[in-house]
Design an enzyme around this catalytic site. Sequence first.
Site, mmCIF file in Angstrom:
data_model
loop_
_atom_site.group_PDB
_atom_site.id
_atom_site.type_symbol
_atom_site.label_atom_id
_atom_site.label_comp_id
_atom_site.label_asym_id
_atom_site.label_seq_id
_atom_site.Cartn_x
_atom_site.Cartn_y
_atom_site.Cartn_z
ATOM 1 N N ASN A 1 -2.420 -7.186 6.545
ATOM 2 C CA ASN A 1 -1.123 -7.872 6.581
ATOM 3 C C ASN A 1 -0.121 -7.162 5.686
ATOM 4 O O ASN A 1 -0.367 -6.055 5.194
ATOM 5 C CB ASN A 1 -1.298 -9.327 6.131
ATOM 6 C CG ASN A 1 -1.696 -9.426 4.674
ATOM 7 O OD1 ASN A 1 -2.561 -8.681 4.217
ATOM 8 N ND2 ASN A 1 -1.064 -10.330 3.934
ATOM 9 N N CYS B 1 0.767 -7.688 2.647
ATOM 10 C CA CYS B 1 0.418 -7.522 1.237
ATOM 11 C C CYS B 1 -1.015 -7.047 1.020
ATOM 12 O O CYS B 1 -1.533 -7.140 -0.092
ATOM 13 C CB CYS B 1 0.670 -8.826 0.476
ATOM 14 S SG CYS B 1 2.407 -9.311 0.437
ATOM 15 N N GLU C 1 -4.042 -8.063 1.584
ATOM 16 C CA GLU C 1 -5.173 -8.874 1.103
ATOM 17 C C GLU C 1 -5.889 -9.624 2.210
ATOM 18 O O GLU C 1 -6.901 -10.286 1.949
ATOM 19 C CB GLU C 1 -4.698 -9.874 0.032
ATOM 20 C CG GLU C 1 -4.143 -11.192 0.554
ATOM 21 C CD GLU C 1 -2.699 -11.115 0.997
ATOM 22 O OE1 GLU C 1 -2.089 -12.172 1.277
ATOM 23 O OE2 GLU C 1 -2.172 -10.009 1.064
#
EC number: 1.17.4.1
Length: 1137
Positions: free
Chosen positions: A791, A793, A795
Amino acid sequence: MASRPAASSPVEARAPVGGQEAGGPSAATQGEAAGAPLAHGHHVYCQRVNGVMVLSDKTPGSASYRISDNNFVQCGSNCTMIIDGDVVRGRPQDPGAAASPAPFVAVTNIGAGSDGGTAVVAFGGTPRRSAGTSTGTQTADVPTEALGGPPPPPRFTLGGGCCSCRDTRRRSAVFGGEGDPVGPAEFVSDDRSSDSDSDDSEDTDSETLSHASSDVSGGATYDDALDSDSSSDDSLQIDGPVCRPWSNDTAPLDVCPGTPGPGADAGGPSAVDPHAPTPEAGAGLAADPAVARDDAEGLSDPRPRLGTGTAYPVPLELTPENAEAVARFLGDAVNREPALMLEYFCRCAREETKRVPPRTFGSPPRLTEDDFGLLNYALVEMQRLCLDVPPVPPNAYMPYYLREYVTRLVNGFKPLVSRSARLYRILGVLVHLRIRTREASFEEWLRSKEVALDFGLTERLREHEAQLVILAQALDHYDCLIHSTPHTLVERGLQSALKYEEFYLKRFGGHYMESVFQMYTRIAGFLACRATRGMRHIALGREGSWWEMFKFFFHRLYDHQIVPSTPAMLNLGTRNYYTSSCYLVNPQATTNKATLRAITSNVSAILARNGGIGLCVQAFNDSGPGTASVMPALKVLDSLVAAHNKESARPTGACVYLEPWHTDVRAVLRMKGVLAGEEAQRCDNIFSALWMPDLFFKRLIRHLDGEKNVTWTLFDRDTSMSLADFHGEEFEKLYQHLEVMGFGEQIPIQELAYGIVRSAATTGSPFVMFKDAVNRHYIYDTQGAAIAGSNLCTEIVHPASKRSSGVCNLGSVNLARCVSRQTFDFGRLRDAVQACVLMVNIMIDSTLQPTPQCTRGNDNLRSMGIGMQGLHTACLKLGLDLESAEFQDLNKHIAEVMLLSAMKTSNALCVRGARPFNHFKRSMYRAGRFHWERFPDARPRYEGEWEMLRQSMMKHGLRNSQFVALMPTAASAQISDVSEGFAPLFTNLFSKVTRDGETLRPNTLLLKELERTFSGKRLLEVMDSLDAKQWSVAQALPCLEPTHPLRRFKTAFDYDQKLLIDLCADRAPYVDHSQSMTLYVTEKADGTLPASTLVRLLVHAYKRGLKTGMYYCKVRKATNSGVFGGDDNIVCMSCAL
């Protein structure tokens, strides 16, 4: 740190009195032996007993004692004097106890000497009548002769109070003038016992919450409206109300601003010290200490003192004419005491409360006695910090003018918060007061078209109107009694309050703003509406009612134990049901036309709902002579993101993923910032990430070990075949076979490695994730259909395809709220994780999705991401350093408990009748295997619980496919006032510049520790040095002993980055998604950053088996010009919570 005496032993913390232990013969006996008769037996002791000795003055007829203290500078005006007599003991009395007049204490003189200081403490029942004092406040004089003659005047005063500090440093001009002999009391005091938000005591907030408002109108209590669910062993044991209420015959401002009240701390957070017990309502009121000081010193102050009995020339009714008349009546006194008008406002508000009908949803909001008391508290505290506080204007009883006054205070004093933790808290209180001036009635909020509440929620709220009104009153009163609890919501700090005001609270009706209470009512109410029977059983131990589930969620949300993601905070409870944070899109488009179609339809629909996107573009790989490149399509995506963010109050973003053998990889590395060659190739509004196979790092390590001519090969679509679909050994065999066949373009591997670290150090990206680690640890075999991206970010681990997009719903637990009296409470952590899992499952069930592909991904896997925030804050509160062995063990322990609790809750939902997620039968869970079992070094400490879960999981299933994702929590950590996610504090003084000016967010724990360690001129010098060194303690104070408490306050740049990588690796077995791990590096003294620095960190992350090798790369400049971390114009507010 000294704490208030335990309820079971009220004399435990006393200093010896008259040579006897405080628990020995009564002070009356000692006083008689000394010739100092007292009407009542009183013990006197200091809350901080370090060397403090209370001695009889031994003067015949005297009613005074002297304090002898070898560390009097540290104690000073903030010495909390507590009286143990017939009324006030070490804790409040039982409500039925007999009442008698409470004594008062006034420090009247300070002696200086190398062997310690002394101070006269005068006792009395009620002061003698002074000008302007009602007859009800008369008392016998304290003979001046008994004190050995009139003492010299105090060394300096704070807003009418007196201070007992010997420090003779000059005060900074910003705090009050060049010629003043001393600095603000904040710099002198020992905050450990006087500051209401002290780091060691704030963890009692959730326990105190349920006791805080025992005297709301109509007999309503917080317990009646919202039972506390905390059962921690450290709950405060109190027999009476935490704070004396302002009864009808009690003036709310008995104590003049800046003057210590009875048993009060002159540097504390309120007129009544939070730690000092106070008499019950109806007991004799303590006298004004300022009058007592005049009695003791024989002074004659012609200024009238306004008390409860002050006769105003106009009725107690707030009108412009009456307010102006009172202002004229007070005259110049309001310039000396800026809060003096508030007494009139409070008394008028009290009278109005008697006249108005009981509160309902339709009751218009009004400023109450509690609100004016909150303002008074703030003004008193600012005066004690030697700030030049402007008088309260006569029209400040009207919301608009009060808002203007508060804004003037906040804007004027916010630049000073870098030097005062207390001021930082106080300005936050003022911002919350400003929010209250824009509240609408509950009825207007329920009907608002802009808020657009869910219809089912609206019905439930109306059904429970009576309970909600009581709860609102209790919380209003509770938040105003900030001195009754260590750390209420309104006192979290300036940044927290501004974040609520500027971002999270909805606007409606032109100028109205959703209140904080209404926001959490909206969220908790909706969660209670959508909670299933199984969820109620898990949460309450029985089926329970809507109201009980509402309380379950409300308490944990309001106390910041659990924090929803930003989309959930904004949309839960409304008819805008979009609460998912993360989207993973893999259109598998192989042509320019197909890629553009995916961007303009699928991606655009997600951006319209403010979702953060990870977009895999690996399949579009046609770059070459005479063929198309992916860059024009990325330029379209860049413009689309910029267009969506231009009008959005909540900006979002997109990150494109591709593997390092893609022919466009070099162009992508040069698409941002100063690296972009031509404008047509510039994409400053999107991010890039490399999906790195193990083979790349195996070859890179060979190069670093000295092997010559190590190459890497780039392939286009026609020659790469299905490389993207495989991982591990299968990928390596296919890749090497293509090389043997002579396909692709070979380049030196160091060339690509250098391009990666150059782009990262210059622009903050590309992000780096390890493809094989992601696929190796997924819940089912992905060989042949490998996961191709993450995604925004980095994570979230989720498969995505042309037919199904990855979707994840997020929430986080606040680890700082799990610290209780320097102990980490794992029971509280388990409770928070359980509540978070229930909340996110309701979000999964209720949320709408922007595309059919997203709906399939959400429904099939029901993936959740439970994260953490405040890990570093919790570490500091525990007195630990990230480098310590104790913390490294705690780090693994926390991660294990989070995954274990999340999976147990998910399994319990299936036990209670919920269906397992759709792909459960093909997952490793069906065979009874756990994520951590694939890590050879994992050593779980709860083997018995894991085994029980294994059996239940195989029998009943799991409701969710994935559980723990450690995301950045940039936004929500601000309202919680804790460190972001699992990362160390980025800086000890964060600065944010907006069109409204600069807002500073200091590390308040560091400020308190500095005040404990230094004082006077030395403290100011240390803070100046920290300013010059970007608030790095390691650089500003290099001579500190290795074990010094200040050594703990390292920033992320001060830590060895390999340590931070190792901490992530220690958590990795229990993080079934991934971790947004940012690297923090510092330039060399000559302004250079060797490429080898980042290369070796990435190699270390690869060797430790992480899934994310680097989220952001942040570089601290050697020239003290700040920190560069990429393009700051783009802020991910989706999975950043």
